[in-house]
Enzyme design. Structure first.
Site, PDB file in Angstrom:
ATOM      1  N   TYR A 135      -0.544  -6.652 -11.740  1.00 37.68           N
ATOM      2  CA  TYR A 135      -0.955  -5.793 -10.621  1.00 37.68           C
ATOM      3  C   TYR A 135      -0.056  -6.013  -9.408  1.00 37.68           C
ATOM      4  O   TYR A 135       1.142  -5.795  -9.519  1.00 37.68           O
ATOM      5  CB  TYR A 135      -2.425  -6.136 -10.373  1.00 37.68           C
ATOM      6  CG  TYR A 135      -3.306  -5.044  -9.833  1.00 37.68           C
ATOM      7  CD1 TYR A 135      -3.166  -3.729 -10.192  1.00 37.68           C
ATOM      8  CD2 TYR A 135      -4.329  -5.376  -8.938  1.00 37.68           C
ATOM      9  CE1 TYR A 135      -4.019  -2.764  -9.681  1.00 37.68           C
ATOM     10  CE2 TYR A 135      -5.189  -4.419  -8.432  1.00 37.68           C
ATOM     11  CZ  TYR A 135      -5.031  -3.117  -8.800  1.00 37.68           C
ATOM     12  OH  TYR A 135      -5.878  -2.176  -8.295  1.00 37.68           O
ATOM     13  N   TRP A 136      -0.552  -6.499  -8.289  1.00 32.97           N
ATOM     14  CA  TRP A 136       0.307  -6.678  -7.114  1.00 32.97           C
ATOM     15  C   TRP A 136       0.888  -8.087  -7.008  1.00 32.97           C
ATOM     16  O   TRP A 136       1.379  -8.476  -5.961  1.00 32.97           O
ATOM     17  CB  TRP A 136      -0.471  -6.335  -5.838  1.00 32.97           C
ATOM     18  CG  TRP A 136      -0.728  -4.867  -5.698  1.00 32.97           C
ATOM     19  CD1 TRP A 136      -1.875  -4.205  -6.011  1.00 32.97           C
ATOM     20  CD2 TRP A 136       0.184  -3.851  -5.213  1.00 32.97           C
ATOM     21  NE1 TRP A 136      -1.739  -2.851  -5.749  1.00 32.97           N
ATOM     22  CE2 TRP A 136      -0.492  -2.616  -5.258  1.00 32.97           C
ATOM     23  CE3 TRP A 136       1.508  -3.885  -4.745  1.00 32.97           C
ATOM     24  CZ2 TRP A 136       0.097  -1.412  -4.857  1.00 32.97           C
ATOM     25  CZ3 TRP A 136       2.093  -2.689  -4.342  1.00 32.97           C
ATOM     26  CH2 TRP A 136       1.391  -1.484  -4.403  1.00 32.97           C
ATOM     27  N   ASN A 165      -7.240   7.379  -0.127  1.00 32.77           N
ATOM     28  CA  ASN A 165      -6.557   7.799   1.098  1.00 32.77           C
ATOM     29  C   ASN A 165      -5.024   7.872   0.962  1.00 32.77           C
ATOM     30  O   ASN A 165      -4.436   8.949   1.047  1.00 32.77           O
ATOM     31  CB  ASN A 165      -7.001   6.834   2.203  1.00 32.77           C
ATOM     32  CG  ASN A 165      -6.433   7.128   3.560  1.00 32.77           C
ATOM     33  OD1 ASN A 165      -5.334   7.632   3.675  1.00 32.77           O
ATOM     34  ND2 ASN A 165      -7.170   6.814   4.610  1.00 32.77           N
ATOM     35  N   GLY A 170      -3.684  -1.866   0.436  1.00 27.84           N
ATOM     36  CA  GLY A 170      -3.089  -1.126  -0.674  1.00 27.84           C
ATOM     37  C   GLY A 170      -2.502  -2.058  -1.728  1.00 27.84           C
ATOM     38  O   GLY A 170      -2.281  -1.660  -2.857  1.00 27.84           O
ATOM     39  N   GLU A 208       0.873   3.083 -13.811  1.00 27.98           N
ATOM     40  CA  GLU A 208       0.556   2.679 -12.435  1.00 27.98           C
ATOM     41  C   GLU A 208       1.581   1.662 -11.915  1.00 27.98           C
ATOM     42  O   GLU A 208       2.021   1.737 -10.779  1.00 27.98           O
ATOM     43  CB  GLU A 208      -0.862   2.080 -12.438  1.00 27.98           C
ATOM     44  CG  GLU A 208      -1.438   1.768 -11.076  1.00 27.98           C
ATOM     45  CD  GLU A 208      -2.830   1.144 -11.181  1.00 27.98           C
ATOM     46  OE1 GLU A 208      -3.309   0.909 -12.315  1.00 27.98           O
ATOM     47  OE2 GLU A 208      -3.433   0.888 -10.123  1.00 27.98           O
ATOM     48  N   TYR A 230      -9.742   5.202 -11.713  1.00 29.71           N
ATOM     49  CA  TYR A 230      -9.903   5.610 -10.304  1.00 29.71           C
ATOM     50  C   TYR A 230     -10.399   7.051 -10.205  1.00 29.71           C
ATOM     51  O   TYR A 230      -9.618   7.972  -9.979  1.00 29.71           O
ATOM     52  CB  TYR A 230      -8.569   5.495  -9.559  1.00 29.71           C
ATOM     53  CG  TYR A 230      -7.892   4.136  -9.668  1.00 29.71           C
ATOM     54  CD1 TYR A 230      -8.468   2.989  -9.130  1.00 29.71           C
ATOM     55  CD2 TYR A 230      -6.653   4.012 -10.303  1.00 29.71           C
ATOM     56  CE1 TYR A 230      -7.842   1.754  -9.228  1.00 29.71           C
ATOM     57  CE2 TYR A 230      -6.027   2.777 -10.401  1.00 29.71           C
ATOM     58  CZ  TYR A 230      -6.624   1.653  -9.868  1.00 29.71           C
ATOM     59  OH  TYR A 230      -5.994   0.437  -9.959  1.00 29.71           O
ATOM     60  N   GLN A 260      -7.008   2.650   4.585  1.00 30.93           N
ATOM     61  CA  GLN A 260      -5.797   2.314   3.812  1.00 30.93           C
ATOM     62  C   GLN A 260      -4.565   2.670   4.655  1.00 30.93           C
ATOM     63  O   GLN A 260      -4.701   3.305   5.691  1.00 30.93           O
ATOM     64  CB  GLN A 260      -5.786   3.111   2.498  1.00 30.93           C
ATOM     65  CG  GLN A 260      -6.210   2.277   1.295  1.00 30.93           C
ATOM     66  CD  GLN A 260      -5.962   2.962  -0.034  1.00 30.93           C
ATOM     67  OE1 GLN A 260      -5.971   4.180  -0.122  1.00 30.93           O
ATOM     68  NE2 GLN A 260      -5.771   2.179  -1.079  1.00 30.93           N
ATOM     69  N   ARG A 286      -5.739  -7.896 -14.156  1.00 35.41           N
ATOM     70  CA  ARG A 286      -6.543  -7.477 -12.999  1.00 35.41           C
ATOM     71  C   ARG A 286      -6.910  -8.683 -12.139  1.00 35.41           C
ATOM     72  O   ARG A 286      -6.747  -9.831 -12.560  1.00 35.41           O
ATOM     73  CB  ARG A 286      -7.829  -6.785 -13.486  1.00 35.41           C
ATOM     74  CG  ARG A 286      -7.599  -5.539 -14.316  1.00 35.41           C
ATOM     75  CD  ARG A 286      -7.123  -4.352 -13.531  1.00 35.41           C
ATOM     76  NE  ARG A 286      -8.027  -3.977 -12.446  1.00 35.41           N
ATOM     77  CZ  ARG A 286      -7.774  -2.998 -11.573  1.00 35.41           C
ATOM     78  NH1 ARG A 286      -6.658  -2.301 -11.649  1.00 35.41           N
ATOM     79  NH2 ARG A 286      -8.624  -2.714 -10.617  1.00 35.41           N
ATOM     80  N   ASP A 305      -3.740  -4.793  -3.401  1.00 34.12           N
ATOM     81  CA  ASP A 305      -5.057  -5.424  -3.544  1.00 34.12           C
ATOM     82  C   ASP A 305      -5.096  -6.933  -3.781  1.00 34.12           C
ATOM     83  O   ASP A 305      -5.827  -7.638  -3.130  1.00 34.12           O
ATOM     84  CB  ASP A 305      -5.815  -4.782  -4.716  1.00 34.12           C
ATOM     85  CG  ASP A 305      -6.041  -3.301  -4.508  1.00 34.12           C
ATOM     86  OD1 ASP A 305      -5.506  -2.732  -3.542  1.00 34.12           O
ATOM     87  OD2 ASP A 305      -6.766  -2.711  -5.322  1.00 34.12           O
TER      88      ASP A 305
HETATM   89  C1  GLC Z   1      -5.408   0.294  -6.484  1.00 34.25           C
HETATM   90  C2  GLC Z   1      -4.170   0.088  -5.634  1.00 34.25           C
HETATM   91  C3  GLC Z   1      -4.286   0.910  -4.364  1.00 34.25           C
HETATM   92  C4  GLC Z   1      -4.510   2.363  -4.741  1.00 34.25           C
HETATM   93  C5  GLC Z   1      -5.716   2.508  -5.675  1.00 34.25           C
HETATM   94  C6  GLC Z   1      -5.869   3.892  -6.238  1.00 34.25           C
HETATM   95  O1  GLC Z   1      -6.553  -0.155  -5.830  1.00 34.25           O
HETATM   96  O2  GLC Z   1      -3.984  -1.254  -5.330  1.00 34.25           O
HETATM   97  O3  GLC Z   1      -3.135   0.778  -3.572  1.00 34.25           O
HETATM   98  O4  GLC Z   1      -4.690   3.143  -3.614  1.00 34.25           O
HETATM   99  O5  GLC Z   1      -5.576   1.640  -6.768  1.00 34.25           O
HETATM  100  O6  GLC Z   1      -4.709   4.285  -6.885  1.00 34.25           O
END
Ligand code: GLC
Length: 437
Positions: free
Chosen positions: A359-360, A36, A169, A403, A31, A109, A203, A171
């Site tokens: 992940y989520w 945001n 957020g 993370e 990233y 976000q 992912r 994803d």
């Molecule tokens: C992923 C997460 C998101 C977060 C981004 C940057 O996309 O799901 O919530 O803002 O990473 O950390």
């Protein structure tokens, strides 16, 4: 001593991720830009040891605001070929509302900025200085709140929608599978970059990425016009996490405006909006059978009946009354509170869609734990809150500042249950904040 070591490691991570242009990347490689809601959590962490950086983080984010109050989800301050889809895909310049020329996405976000400012105020030793800062930023944050009610609430209910899973957020939450099942997206040709940093099995799939891109193409075809998006996006969700965070930010803005004085009209507007939001939230997003808050699918007009860590976020903005809170916490402990699990899995561990490493779709996230910790304390569930806090600290200490984390305790035996990006900024920032309590 142990805490001091963790704190100094966390500070080092934030300092390393801080960029010259005045913002902090969530982590290296995966990233490489400004996100945001990450920025809000990061500013809370910095506020404990470097208030200038905390202020800069917020200022830089606000500088990306559009003329209608909208603040985007990623700000592409720099070029990078380690991330897809980048600025050339999103093309924010299509929107006539863009003010600042730095490219961004055309989605947003969760609005954490209101309670971020309030937390910074409480942390600050120099109240005069932080008050002056708040005075220069609060109106932009207020306009961001109003944006949602003006442009994301087509039924005028006080509940706002998100039009893309990346706005949530969370994803690749399994909740979105229901939406993907309604969509036929083209197969795009693209080169993923996330899977060069992280194991692909952890992912979202390529098929999911087709849906993600397709929604953006629809928005782009209409220059990111909200009315058109509301009419056409196959993804139109009233998300309990997103709406909670917005309401909590409004509540903070009310208290901050009261503190700095004047602005009676804005206080009145915020109070009226917040009251209406809470009412609709309880009427529409609570499922009596699951005893949990759920997501509402505005496109297909139905509640998506799943329990996730987002289901408990409403405690943070004191949305349920005490009786409903009791019921909700019962659900939390029944499904997410087993002693062989760290709290709090991001998706219902008893559900077939639960994927503990993906992940989520199951893992524990520190920012959701932070919201839950504060939410539980607000209702007097101090023992459970303490467990959420202790669990958060323990998993970071064992595995490092990843993370996200597997919730199953047995997976932590070798201290390798952290996944996704390492040296992750909000994990570091919120640890600092939790340990300051
Ligand atoms: C992923 C997460 C998101 C977060 C981004 C940057 O996309 O799901 O919530 O803002 O990473 O950390």
């Amino acid at each position: 001593m142990k805490d001091q070591k963790l704190i100094s490691k966390a500070r080092e991570i934030l300092n390393n991720n801080y960029q010259e242009k005045g913002f902090t990347i969530p982590c290296q490689g995966l990233y490489p830009f400004q996100w945001n809601w990450d920025s809000g959590f990061i500013a809370i962490g910095f506020a404990h040891f470097d208030m200038e950086k905390a202020k800069k983080e917020i200022k830089t984010l606000i500088d990306s605001q559009w003329s209608n109050g909208f603040i985007p989800h990623i700000i592409f301050h720099n070029e990078s070929d380690t991330y897809f889809p980048g600025s050339e895909f999103h093309q924010s310049s299509l929107s006539p509302l863009v003010v600042n020329k730095v490219p961004t996405t055309g989605m947003t976000q969760p609005h954490v900025l209101g309670f971020t400012l309030e937390r910074m105020y409480h942390i600050a030793e120099n109240k005069e200085d932080i008050t002056a800062f708040i005075k220069t930023t609060i109106d932009a944050v207020y306009e961001y709140s109003l944006y949602f009610y003006k442009h994301r609430d087509p039924l005028d209910e006080g509940l706002v929608y998100i039009y893309h899973n990346w706005e949530s957020g969370t994803d690749n939450s399994p909740i979105w599978d229901d939406i993907w099942n309604t969509m036929k997206s083209p197969e795009y040709k693209f080169e993923r970059r996330d899977t060069t940093h992280v194991d692909a099995s952890q992912r979202p799939s390529n098929e999911e990425y087709n849906h993600y891109l397709h929604i953006i193409e629809i928005a782009k075809a209409h220059n990111y016009n909200d009315e058109k998006i509301a009419e056409l996006s196959p993804f139109l969700i009233q998300d309990p996490l997103f709406n909670t965070v917005l309401i909590a930010s409004n509540q903070s803005l009310i208290r901050l405006y009261e503190l700095i004085g004047g602005n009676e009209d804005k206080i009145a507007t915020l109070k009226q909006l917040t009251e209406k939001s809470i009412q609709s939230f309880n009427d529409k997003l609570y499922d009596e059978e699951l005893k949990a808050y759920c997501h509402y699918d505005l496109r297909n007009k139905k509640l998506l009946r799943y329990t996730s860590s987002s289901s408990f976020a409403p405690l943070f903005a004191e949305i349920p009354d005490q009786k409903r809170a009791e019921e909700l916490v019962g659900t939390l402990m029944d499904k997410f509170g087993n002693e062989d699990q760290y709290m709090c899995a991001s998706f219902d561990p008893t559900h077939e869609r639960y994927k503990p490493k993906q992940y989520w779709r199951g893992p524990v996230w520190i920012n959701l734990n932070w919201l839950l910790y504060h939410g539980l304390n607000k209702y007097g569930y101090n023992t459970i809150a303490q467990r959420v806090k202790d669990d958060s600290i323990e998993i970071l200490e064992k595995n490092g500042f990843y993370e996200y984390f597997d919730a199953r305790k047995e997976e932590h035996k070798n201290n390798t249950a952290g996944y996704g990006g390492n040296n992750f900024s909000w994990s570091a920032a919120l640890l600092i904040d939790l340990l300051s309590e």
